[in-house]
Design a protein around this motif. Structure first.
Motif, PDB file in Angstrom:
ATOM      1  N   ILE A 244       2.725  -1.973   9.287  1.00 22.91           N
ATOM      2  CA  ILE A 244       2.868  -0.516   9.137  1.00 22.91           C
ATOM      3  C   ILE A 244       2.924  -0.130   7.658  1.00 22.91           C
ATOM      4  O   ILE A 244       2.284   0.837   7.217  1.00 22.91           O
ATOM      5  CB  ILE A 244       4.144  -0.049   9.869  1.00 22.91           C
ATOM      6  N   SER A 245       3.691  -0.908   6.881  1.00 22.69           N
ATOM      7  CA  SER A 245       3.829  -0.594   5.466  1.00 22.69           C
ATOM      8  C   SER A 245       2.483  -0.708   4.748  1.00 22.69           C
ATOM      9  O   SER A 245       2.110   0.180   3.952  1.00 22.69           O
ATOM     10  CB  SER A 245       4.854  -1.536   4.833  1.00 22.69           C
ATOM     11  N   VAL A 246       1.751  -1.779   5.021  1.00 23.87           N
ATOM     12  CA  VAL A 246       0.460  -1.979   4.350  1.00 23.87           C
ATOM     13  C   VAL A 246      -0.535  -0.893   4.761  1.00 23.87           C
ATOM     14  O   VAL A 246      -1.270  -0.340   3.917  1.00 23.87           O
ATOM     15  CB  VAL A 246      -0.076  -3.386   4.674  1.00 23.87           C
ATOM     16  N   GLN A 247      -0.581  -0.577   6.059  1.00 21.34           N
ATOM     17  CA  GLN A 247      -1.522   0.450   6.522  1.00 21.34           C
ATOM     18  C   GLN A 247      -1.197   1.817   5.920  1.00 21.34           C
ATOM     19  O   GLN A 247      -2.097   2.574   5.544  1.00 21.34           O
ATOM     20  CB  GLN A 247      -1.505   0.520   8.040  1.00 21.34           C
ATOM     21  N   ASP A 249       0.352   2.378   3.061  1.00 25.82           N
ATOM     22  CA  ASP A 249       0.044   2.382   1.632  1.00 25.82           C
ATOM     23  C   ASP A 249      -1.454   2.490   1.371  1.00 25.82           C
ATOM     24  O   ASP A 249      -1.890   3.131   0.396  1.00 25.82           O
ATOM     25  CB  ASP A 249       0.589   1.097   0.992  1.00 25.82           C
ATOM     26  N   SER A 250      -2.230   1.821   2.221  1.00 25.68           N
ATOM     27  CA  SER A 250      -3.678   1.767   1.947  1.00 25.68           C
ATOM     28  C   SER A 250      -4.457   2.896   2.607  1.00 25.68           C
ATOM     29  O   SER A 250      -5.655   3.053   2.343  1.00 25.68           O
ATOM     30  CB  SER A 250      -4.235   0.422   2.435  1.00 25.68           C
ATOM     31  N   ALA A 251      -3.823   3.670   3.482  1.00 23.33           N
ATOM     32  CA  ALA A 251      -4.557   4.717   4.207  1.00 23.33           C
ATOM     33  C   ALA A 251      -5.216   5.731   3.264  1.00 23.33           C
ATOM     34  O   ALA A 251      -6.385   6.098   3.469  1.00 23.33           O
ATOM     35  CB  ALA A 251      -3.613   5.423   5.188  1.00 23.33           C
ATOM     36  N   PRO A 252      -4.548   6.212   2.207  1.00 25.73           N
ATOM     37  CA  PRO A 252      -5.221   7.191   1.327  1.00 25.73           C
ATOM     38  C   PRO A 252      -6.455   6.626   0.634  1.00 25.73           C
ATOM     39  O   PRO A 252      -7.347   7.407   0.234  1.00 25.73           O
ATOM     40  CB  PRO A 252      -4.129   7.551   0.310  1.00 25.73           C
ATOM     41  N   TYR A 253      -6.545   5.315   0.483  1.00 23.80           N
ATOM     42  CA  TYR A 253      -7.707   4.710  -0.175  1.00 23.80           C
ATOM     43  C   TYR A 253      -8.795   4.345   0.822  1.00 23.80           C
ATOM     44  O   TYR A 253      -9.978   4.263   0.461  1.00 23.80           O
ATOM     45  CB  TYR A 253      -7.259   3.456  -0.935  1.00 23.80           C
ATOM     46  N   VAL A 258      -8.196  12.629   2.190  1.00 24.31           N
ATOM     47  CA  VAL A 258      -6.840  12.788   2.728  1.00 24.31           C
ATOM     48  C   VAL A 258      -6.112  13.858   1.907  1.00 24.31           C
ATOM     49  O   VAL A 258      -6.047  13.756   0.676  1.00 24.31           O
ATOM     50  CB  VAL A 258      -6.072  11.451   2.671  1.00 24.31           C
ATOM     51  N   PRO A 259      -5.544  14.885   2.560  1.00 20.76           N
ATOM     52  CA  PRO A 259      -4.823  15.932   1.812  1.00 20.76           C
ATOM     53  C   PRO A 259      -3.594  15.360   1.112  1.00 20.76           C
ATOM     54  O   PRO A 259      -3.075  14.307   1.474  1.00 20.76           O
ATOM     55  CB  PRO A 259      -4.425  16.943   2.905  1.00 20.76           C
ATOM     56  N   ALA A 264       1.583  12.141   0.802  1.00 22.46           N
ATOM     57  CA  ALA A 264       3.036  12.042   0.676  1.00 22.46           C
ATOM     58  C   ALA A 264       3.671  11.525   1.967  1.00 22.46           C
ATOM     59  O   ALA A 264       4.644  10.748   1.944  1.00 22.46           O
ATOM     60  CB  ALA A 264       3.614  13.413   0.306  1.00 22.46           C
ATOM     61  N   GLU A 265       3.103  11.928   3.109  1.00 20.81           N
ATOM     62  CA  GLU A 265       3.634  11.458   4.388  1.00 20.81           C
ATOM     63  C   GLU A 265       3.405   9.964   4.559  1.00 20.81           C
ATOM     64  O   GLU A 265       4.295   9.225   5.011  1.00 20.81           O
ATOM     65  CB  GLU A 265       2.979  12.239   5.527  1.00 20.81           C
ATOM     66  N   PHE A 266       2.207   9.500   4.192  1.00 21.38           N
ATOM     67  CA  PHE A 266       1.923   8.062   4.275  1.00 21.38           C
ATOM     68  C   PHE A 266       2.861   7.273   3.359  1.00 21.38           C
ATOM     69  O   PHE A 266       3.345   6.188   3.718  1.00 21.38           O
ATOM     70  CB  PHE A 266       0.464   7.792   3.893  1.00 21.38           C
ATOM     71  N   THR A 267       3.097   7.821   2.150  1.00 16.80           N
ATOM     72  CA  THR A 267       4.008   7.132   1.220  1.00 16.80           C
ATOM     73  C   THR A 267       5.418   7.055   1.801  1.00 16.80           C
ATOM     74  O   THR A 267       6.109   6.025   1.695  1.00 16.80           O
ATOM     75  CB  THR A 267       4.032   7.874  -0.120  1.00 16.80           C
TER      76      THR A 267
END
Length: 444
Positions: A244-247, A249-253, A258-259, A264-267
């Motif tokens: 979950i943490s890795v996904q 962190d890497s989701a915006p990239y 991504v807005p 900020a929500e992913f972080t």
């Protein structure tokens, strides 16, 4: 896993110790104010002292009166009163022996004085204690010794000896044979009864301590098993939290456009996952027992990858090499099961096969390990037949970890566990582990 498994053996041991406590309480010293044998397990045992007291009183009363009338020539009314005073208090011997002793002791002294003052010639007659008096006093000494503490028994015997000496001084030339007989025999009865009472009390305390120790050991084994399961579940949950943490962190990239609010929500999700993982590791440090840390910086058992259904074949092969004719059958589609389910299924099969090796050597009848997976649950069944060639078990008493661990694992997953002997003389372990919703991409 065998017909005489550690759980049933433990129950039998506790039941035997409980019976030992009951018996030692029944025949040991009662509490103050409590009737003799009041805590006996059988009703007839509780009534026995009262029947014996009634029989002794009924037989001694007429005997004492006849002896005082015929052999010593006392008046009828006086002989009757003294006979009642010596025999009737025996009815209280089962519940209040000390009160009965006060009455009997006083009556015996009055009898000696009455024989001296109002009796006939005492030449050749036992004095100051006639034979019925000695018999009744000795019968009273037995419940006294089973009721009272050592200090009280010593006081009773010293009072008896002092009374014999003082009464004997009233007639110096008479033979002290009856006094010596009463003092010696009463001392022997009080000594033997007191020793029996103290020995029974020591056995009762020992049995109680052993029962308490057994309960504490069972509770400790349960806590140790729960701690071991918690450590294993840490590996399972930590894997998902890390993903979950890795996904996050890497989701915006990985995802274009991504807005900023979503970034900020992913972080925040990634930070929460890392914090949860750190908290789990701190809690695991509390549960970790001594000696489980990896030594020398190497990968110890706590850091080794946790097994699953893929390793069951190797586990069964190792049991075959140990002399167990085991075979594995798998039906359904176990792929996609949650890691917690596969890990606990492996541990249940592992402990069941280990119990066969330890406790049922010679079980050449095939040990069947059957796994069945459907849309709702994974069913695990391990059945061993009776020994074709009976052999001595490698272990007579189990550690208690086996079935305790199996129950804790199935309870943790909301499943059920059924264990018990088969009709053919073997043993069966059957667990139903509910299938939870698997994480995407999780493999068995």
């Amino acid at each position: 896993m065998f017909p005489g498994s550690e759980t049933r053996a433990g129950r039998l041991l506790v039941r035997a110790r409980r019976q030992g406590v009951l018996l030692s309480r029944a025949f040991g010293g009662p509490e103050p104010g409590e009737a003799l044998f009041a805590r006996a397990p059988k009703p007839w045992m509780r009534l026995l002292p009262h029947f014996l007291a009634l029989a002794a009183s009924a037989s001694l009363l007429p005997t004492t009166v006849v002896v005082l009338l015929g052999d010593y020539g006392l008046p009828g009314v006086l002989a009757g009163l003294l006979g009642v005073g010596q025999a009737a208090p025996l009815l209280l011997a089962g519940a209040r022996p000390l009160s009965a002793w006060y009455v009997v002791f006083s009556t015996d002294v009055l009898t000696a004085l009455a024989l001296l003052l109002w009796g006939g010639p005492l030449d050749g007659a036992a004095w100051p204690w006639p034979a019925p008096t000695i018999v009744g006093y000795l019968l009273l000494c037995l419940p006294l010794s089973l009721h009272l503490a050592r200090r009280t028994l010593v006081a009773v015997w010293l009072s008896t000896a002092a009374a014999a000496v003082l009464v004997g001084l009233l007639r110096p030339g008479h033979s002290p044979g009856s006094s010596v007989l009463l003092v010696v025999l009463s001392g022997v009865v009080l000594l033997l009864g007191g020793a029996l009472r103290e020995r029974s009390e020591a056995q009762r305390r020992l049995a109680e301590q052993e029962t308490i120790s057994e309960a504490e050991r069972s509770h400790r084994r349960l806590l140790e098993e729960r701690a071991r399961i918690a450590r294993e579940l840490h590996d399972v949950v930590a894997h998902h939290m890390s993903v979950i943490s890795v996904q996050a962190d890497s989701a915006p990239y990985r995802v274009q456009g991504v807005p900023e609010a979503a970034r900020a929500e992913f972080t925040s999700i990634a930070d929460t996952a890392r914090q949860s993982l750190a908290e789990m590791r701190r809690l695991l440090g509390v549960l970790r027992s001594e000696g489980t840390e990896a030594e020398g910086g190497g990968a110890g058992p706590e850091l080794a990858p946790q097994p699953g259904l893929g390793e069951l074949g190797t586990l069964v092969e190792s049991a075959v090499r140990a002399g167990v004719a085991a075979r594995l059958t798998v039906t359904g589609e176990p792929a996609g099961l949650p890691r917690a389910v596969t890990l606990n299924a492996y541990r249940i099969v592992q402990e069941a096969l280990a119990n066969v090796v330890r406790h049922a050597p010679g079980a050449e009848a095939a040990v069947t390990v059957a796994l069945s997976a459907d849309g709702s649950a994974l069913r695990v069944e391990v059945v061993n037949g009776p020994p074709a060639t009976p052999a001595r078990p490698l272990e007579w008493h189990g550690t208690g970890h086996g079935l305790i661990g199996m129950r804790e694992r199935t309870r943790l997953l909301g499943g059920t566990l059924d264990t018990g002997p088969t009709a053919e003389g073997g043993f069966r372990v059957a667990a139903v582990l509910p299938r939870n919703e698997p994480a995407p991409g999780e493999n068995a």
